[in-house]
Design a protein around this motif. Structure first.
Motif, mmCIF file in Angstrom:
data_model
loop_
_atom_site.group_PDB
_atom_site.id
_atom_site.type_symbol
_atom_site.label_atom_id
_atom_site.label_comp_id
_atom_site.label_asym_id
_atom_site.label_seq_id
_atom_site.Cartn_x
_atom_site.Cartn_y
_atom_site.Cartn_z
ATOM 1 N N ILE A 1 11.510 4.627 10.330
ATOM 2 C CA ILE A 1 10.680 4.513 9.127
ATOM 3 C C ILE A 1 9.599 5.593 9.122
ATOM 4 N N ALA A 2 8.981 5.804 10.289
ATOM 5 C CA ALA A 2 7.952 6.843 10.373
ATOM 6 C C ALA A 2 8.525 8.215 10.055
ATOM 7 N N ALA A 3 9.728 8.509 10.559
ATOM 8 C CA ALA A 3 10.350 9.808 10.302
ATOM 9 C C ALA A 3 10.650 9.997 8.815
ATOM 10 N N GLU A 4 11.083 8.913 8.144
ATOM 11 C CA GLU A 4 11.378 9.004 6.715
ATOM 12 C C GLU A 4 10.114 9.305 5.903
ATOM 13 N N LEU A 5 9.021 8.623 6.213
ATOM 14 C CA LEU A 5 7.798 8.798 5.431
ATOM 15 C C LEU A 5 7.056 10.096 5.775
ATOM 16 N N MET A 6 7.309 10.657 6.944
ATOM 17 C CA MET A 6 6.662 11.916 7.341
ATOM 18 C C MET A 6 7.541 13.128 7.071
ATOM 19 N N LEU B 1 1.364 0.184 8.282
ATOM 20 C CA LEU B 1 2.712 -0.323 7.993
ATOM 21 C C LEU B 1 3.463 -0.632 9.275
ATOM 22 N N LEU B 2 3.463 0.313 10.219
ATOM 23 C CA LEU B 2 4.236 0.128 11.451
ATOM 24 C C LEU B 2 3.677 -1.022 12.286
ATOM 25 N N VAL B 3 2.327 -1.121 12.355
ATOM 26 C CA VAL B 3 1.732 -2.198 13.145
ATOM 27 C C VAL B 3 2.062 -3.559 12.538
ATOM 28 N N ASN B 4 1.991 -3.664 11.223
ATOM 29 C CA ASN B 4 2.294 -4.938 10.574
ATOM 30 C C ASN B 4 3.745 -5.334 10.758
ATOM 31 N N LEU B 5 4.650 -4.350 10.647
ATOM 32 C CA LEU B 5 6.067 -4.665 10.873
ATOM 33 C C LEU B 5 6.301 -5.085 12.306
ATOM 34 N N HIS B 6 5.627 -4.453 13.257
ATOM 35 C CA HIS B 6 5.809 -4.798 14.668
ATOM 36 C C HIS B 6 5.290 -6.203 14.961
ATOM 37 N N VAL B 7 4.107 -6.519 14.417
ATOM 38 C CA VAL B 7 3.519 -7.837 14.662
ATOM 39 C C VAL B 7 4.336 -8.935 14.012
ATOM 40 N N SER B 8 4.784 -8.696 12.755
ATOM 41 C CA SER B 8 5.551 -9.725 12.039
ATOM 42 C C SER B 8 6.910 -9.962 12.643
ATOM 43 N N SER B 9 7.406 -8.971 13.409
ATOM 44 C CA SER B 9 8.742 -9.119 14.011
ATOM 45 C C SER B 9 8.701 -9.775 15.364
ATOM 46 N N PRO C 1 1.739 11.373 3.975
ATOM 47 C CA PRO C 1 1.020 10.099 3.852
ATOM 48 C C PRO C 1 -0.224 10.078 4.721
ATOM 49 N N ASP C 2 -1.156 9.239 4.374
ATOM 50 C CA ASP C 2 -2.347 9.039 5.174
ATOM 51 C C ASP C 2 -1.941 8.414 6.510
ATOM 52 N N PRO C 3 -2.359 8.999 7.655
ATOM 53 C CA PRO C 3 -1.972 8.416 8.962
ATOM 54 C C PRO C 3 -2.357 6.952 9.091
ATOM 55 N N ALA C 4 -3.519 6.585 8.552
ATOM 56 C CA ALA C 4 -3.927 5.176 8.637
ATOM 57 C C ALA C 4 -2.981 4.273 7.851
ATOM 58 N N LEU C 5 -2.514 4.771 6.703
ATOM 59 C CA LEU C 5 -1.564 4.015 5.890
ATOM 60 C C LEU C 5 -0.262 3.776 6.644
ATOM 61 N N LEU C 6 0.259 4.838 7.276
ATOM 62 C CA LEU C 6 1.508 4.736 8.022
ATOM 63 C C LEU C 6 1.343 3.841 9.241
ATOM 64 N N GLU C 7 0.218 4.002 9.939
ATOM 65 C CA GLU C 7 -0.027 3.181 11.129
ATOM 66 C C GLU C 7 -0.112 1.703 10.756
ATOM 67 N N HIS D 1 0.823 -1.212 0.000
ATOM 68 C CA HIS D 1 0.000 0.000 0.000
ATOM 69 C C HIS D 1 0.857 1.261 0.000
ATOM 70 N N VAL D 2 1.948 1.255 0.771
ATOM 71 C CA VAL D 2 2.841 2.414 0.789
ATOM 72 C C VAL D 2 3.511 2.582 -0.573
ATOM 73 N N ALA D 3 3.946 1.462 -1.168
ATOM 74 C CA ALA D 3 4.593 1.538 -2.474
ATOM 75 C C ALA D 3 3.615 2.049 -3.535
ATOM 76 N N GLU D 4 2.360 1.633 -3.473
ATOM 77 C CA GLU D 4 1.367 2.106 -4.442
ATOM 78 C C GLU D 4 1.075 3.588 -4.267
ATOM 79 N N TRP D 5 1.032 4.058 -2.998
ATOM 80 C CA TRP D 5 0.816 5.492 -2.743
ATOM 81 C C TRP D 5 1.935 6.334 -3.364
#
Length: 943
Positions: free
Chosen positions: A111-116, A132-140, A124-130, A59-63
């Motif tokens: 990552i958040a600082a880079e995209l903001m 991404l960060l939540v998915n990376l946190h859960v997958s890690s 970026p849309d806050p929901a989009l950024l959130e 989603h971030v790449a498509e944005w």
């Protein structure tokens, strides 16, 4: 592409491609091309993220892709500005880091600082950024406990299993805390069963049983919950009067069963056979003890004096002091639970550091060697300059003395000197003076350079010392005391005694010895089997022992000891020992050996290591299946260890195991054999032995040497590896490697022994089979990869016949089968390089020497077929070297071609008188040199 590591590789590749694009393009065509490349990379990223299931990254790449596409036609320069600022690839690199390093919390804010960043045309849309960060946190988040997808039906069939819907964190806590609680409960119950416990210890055992019961009930392990419930009920009753009437044996067996239950839970096994009988036995004892307690009248309350009450408190304090050290220090000692994978990762990094430090040290040594060559070159130039100065001084003596008012023109007119000659002489003298000053400056710079290199070498030495300390510290984190295995070993002896109606006790010496995790885990299964064998096959029944004049209870001794970088384990018993004749008979019956086979006593005892061998006619749950000691032998071989057996009939058997301290990092000896470099762990080499030419013996075509009163056959290591090799020259002394298997000692010959190095062994499984005698590989200081040999396995394969010596690959002494070696002798580095390149291009092997003395040393160590030499060299010139070779009986036949800048007839005659075969003047061309080499090498081969 379901693996996070694989997707991280793709992210890094996309970031690399983006960062390699030129953001400073000026022409419209170049700008458009760069912008199109950026958009194409983001399209690739979006597609790959979709295929990998990374929806948030997609989603971030498509944005970003949509944003860039909107600028492609109207304002492509904006794309280049984002590229130049690093925004287009910075967040991608950080996302790859987050996937590779899930334990590092700093990546997500980055990552958040880079995209903001304000550099983006739109936030970026806050929901989009959130997302991404939540998915990376859960997958890690690591999943440290893997729960089997066991169906409810399967759980019901196996009561020794946790509930399928248990939370992973709760299960992880249970698996971490319960082993220690069960081990302490079992230890206390054994003390209680022997009547050696205090009141507080009985209370503590009941509390631990209650804790284990509750924790097991929470995670759904009903079998352990029910078992500990019975134990808790019994421990709360008055059991002291009944311990000698059978309750003590029941409690001891229950303590062992409790530990076995948890082991079966961890291994996914079912209930042990003794579970149901013990549970019924404990029910019977509980009812009996409860009836006894109901018959006792209640005690009337008593008013005690203060001194008795205070004495009781003091007794309670003393009871608290009797608690085990683990309970007393639990609150005062800080511990950190680190996953074994993290320790392994640290070891891998330390291994890379070892390799890097070794490479730096190697480069430092090469720099020092080059510095010495530079110093020698400076000295050579200084000598030539002294000769030049002396020549100028001699020329000046022929000139007339001039006063301060005498001019050059006056001298020329008076003595008929050409004015140009005088001016040339003055210029030469000035140039000589300037050259002298330059050489002095160069010498000073060389000294400074050497001083700096020495300082770097000292720093490298300190770095190596710190690196060794780091590696040792990390390795210590993998060390486990033998004491952690004591309870299990003692329980195995007790359980085997109960099943065989025998009596035995075990004494473990060296319990505080620290052993590597892999080594201890690898030793545990063979140890347990040897203990069962010691009780089942070795220790006699009490009646048989008493009839033989022994104590009814047998003794088993297990001794752990560290000697150097080896762990020695000795297991001995005082049982009936091994009957060699019975072993031989049973081996013949099973077809393991022939009737007329001649075996030594040690070889006969080692028959028990053969697969399928057993001396029992009846099969039991302990022995008789023919599966056992061969598994022990295999386990010891996998640890690159040795197993030796000795026995005295009627007095017992001793098993001795020797294994390395660790299999990860080791000190190895680098050798060259068959033209290849290999590493041999130092733990497998007993001695480096130099044997003189007089000690070589040829017996029936085999090379033998005397060693410690025996005659050892010398085996070329290259032949064991199946490589080609040349027969050694037995007219010279040789350095040999002395090693040994369980059966005999061996002497191994290699082409060259280099040096010892600390190496990290990298596994080659599953690509390379261990049966080939290679346990792994290591990276050397020069970046080359060398195989790490498993000598013990090779020798065992040789003794068993699965490995045969490669006699076909041995080359004869025919020189046409080898690369012809040519010795190049010249004090000029550039000349040596030039001649070496020409010689190598012609297909020959070049060996270089800096002067005549160096050349003679090379001739002493190596055989060559031809010599190319300069005339003028320091220490020993070409003429002196030629004269020395012509009086050397073994070398006098060598062709010598002199290549020099001296072209006078006088020098040619001097060379001919010294014994030079051909005389060439510099510079020599390729065709001329090739013709001369071909001519004289043909003469050499014919001779």
């Amino acid at each position: 592409m379901n693996d996070a590591s694989t997707f991280a590789d793709l992210l890094e590749d996309v970031a690399l491609q983006l960062s390699s694009l030129d953001p400073l393009a000026e022409t419209p065509e170049a700008i458009a091309t760069t912008a199109s490349s950026v958009i194409a990379e983001y399209q690739r990223l979006s597609t790959a993220a979709s295929e990998s299931g990374q929806a948030a990254v997609q989603h971030v790449a498509e944005w970003i892709h949509e944003m860039l596409a909107s600028f492609q036609d109207s304002l492509p320069e904006a794309i280049l500005e984002l590229l130049q600022g690093g925004q287009l690839f910075g967040w991608i690199e950080l996302t790859a880091f987050a996937l590779r390093e899930p334990d590092e919390p700093s990546h997500l804010p980055a990552i958040a600082a880079e995209l903001m960043s304000e550099a983006w045309p739109e936030p970026p849309d806050p929901a989009l950024l959130e997302n991404l960060l939540v998915n990376l946190h859960v997958s890690s988040q690591p999943t440290s406990v893997v729960v089997d997808d066991t169906t409810p039906t399967q759980v019901e069939r196996n009561p020794l299993a946790w509930a399928a819907d248990i939370h992973p964190e709760l299960l992880e806590a249970y698996l971490q805390e319960t082993p220690g609680q069960i081990a302490e409960t079992a230890r206390l119950i054994h003390l209680i069963s022997q009547g050696d416990s205090t009141i507080e210890q009985r209370r503590h055992a009941a509390r631990l049983a209650h804790t284990v019961k509750g924790a097991s009930g929470v995670v759904g392990v009903q079998a352990i919950a029910a078992f500990t419930h019975r134990l808790e009920d019994i421990l709360d009753l008055d059991i002291a009067p009944h311990l000698s009437n059978g309750l003590g044996k029941t409690l001891a067996a229950s303590a062992d069963c409790l530990e076995t239950l948890f082991e079966h839970l961890q291994e996914g096994k079912g209930l042990p056979d003794e579970y149901a009988p013990l549970l019924a036995d404990m029910d019977t004892w509980e009812q009996r003890l409860a009836e006894t307690a109901a018959e006792l009248p209640p005690l009337a309350p008593m008013i005690l004096p203060d001194f008795i009450t205070q004495s009781g408190n003091a007794a309670d304090d003393s009871d608290a002091e009797d608690l085990p050290a683990t309970e007393q220090t639990r609150s005062g000692t800080n511990h950190l639970s680190v996953p074994l994978e993290t320790v392994q990762r640290l070891l891998n990094l330390a291994g890379e550091l070892i390799t890097s430090t070794s490479q730096i040290a190697e480069q430092a040594q090469l720099t020092i060697a080059f510095g010495k060559q530079l110093q020698q070159q400076d000295e050579h130039i200084r000598q030539m300059l002294d000769e030049l100065s002396e020549t100028i001084d001699q020329q000046s003596n022929h000139l007339p003395q001039r006063s301060a008012h005498t001019t050059v023109a006056t001298i020329a007119a008076k003595d008929n000197f050409d004015q140009l000659e005088l001016e040339a002489y003055n210029d030469l003298q000035s140039a000589s003076s300037l050259l002298t000053e330059s050489i002095a400056d160069n010498r000073e710079l060389t000294r400074n350079l050497q001083q700096q290199v020495r300082q770097i070498s000292e720093q490298v030495y300190q770095q190596q010392r710190l690196q060794r300390q780091l590696s040792e510290t990390i390795l210590r984190t993998r060390l486990i005391p033998v004491q952690s295995l004591t309870a299990r070993l003692e329980r195995t002896v007790r359980e085997t005694c109960r099943r065989t109606d025998k009596q035995a006790n075990i004494s473990i010496i060296g319990q505080h010895l620290q052993i590597d995790t892999d080594i201890l885990q690898g030793l545990t299964p063979p140890l347990l089997h040897m203990l069962r064998n010691a009780v089942d096959h070795g220790i006699e029944s009490p009646a048989e022992r008493q009839a033989a004049g022994k104590a009814a209870e047998g003794t088993i001794t297990l001794h752990f000891e560290q000697k150097g970088n080896q762990i020695h384990l000795t297991l001995s018993d005082d049982g009936q020992g091994l009957d060699a004749e019975r072993l031989r008979t049973r081996a013949i019956e099973r077809g393991l050996i022939k009737f007329d086979a001649k075996l030594s006593e040690e070889d006969t005892l080692r028959l028990i290591l053969q697969p399928g061998f057993t001396t029992r006619d009846e099969v039991s749950d302990i022995s008789g299946r023919g599966v056992g000691m061969d598994v022990v032998q295999t386990a010891v071989e996998d640890l690159q260890g040795l197993l030796r057996i000795s026995s005295t009939p009627g007095h017992g058997t001793t098993m001795h195991i020797q294994v390395p301290l660790t299999l990860i990092a080791t000190n190895a000896l680098l050798v060259r054999t068959g033209g290849n470099l290999v590493a041999i762990p130092g733990s497998t080499i007993q001695q480096l032995l130099h044997v003189s030419a007089a000690e070589h013996n040829m017996e029936d075509g085999h090379w033998r040497i005397p060693y410690q009163g025996q005659s050892l056959e010398v085996l070329p290591l290259a032949r064991l590896l199946g490589w080609q090799t040349t027969p050694p020259d037995l007219s010279k002394g040789h350095s040999l490697l002395i090693t040994a298997s369980e059966q005999q000692a061996y002497a191994l010959h290699v082409d060259e022994i280099l040096q010892t190095r600390d190496i990290v062994v990298k596994s080659l499984a599953p690509w390379l089979n261990l049966a080939q005698g290679v346990s792994g590989a290591c990276i050397l200081a020069n970046g080359a990869v060398a195989p790490v040999l498993d000598l013990l396995r090779m020798l065992r394969n040789l003794e068993s016949g699965s490995l045969t010596l490669n006699t076909i690959s041995t080359l004869t002494a025919d020189k046409t089968l080898q690369r012809i070696r040519i010795l190049i002798v010249d004090d000029s580095l550039s000349n040596r390089k030039s001649l070496s390149l020409m010689v190598e291009q012609m297909g020959y092997q070049a060996i270089t020497a800096v002067d005549g003395l160096d050349a003679l040393q090379h001739l002493h160590e190596h055989s060559v077929e031809l010599i190319l030499t300069d005339l003028e060299m320091p220490r020993m010139n070409g003429l002196e070297m030629t004269q020395a070779i012509r009086i050397w009986p073994e070398k006098r036949h060598l062709p010598i071609i002199m290549i020099t800048s001296r072209s006078t007839k006088k020098h040619r005659q001097m060379a001919q008188q010294a014994g030079v075969d051909s005389y060439l003047t510099k510079p020599v061309d390729h065709d001329t040199l090739h013709t001369q080499l071909d001519k004289w090498l043909k003469t050499q081969l014919v001779a």
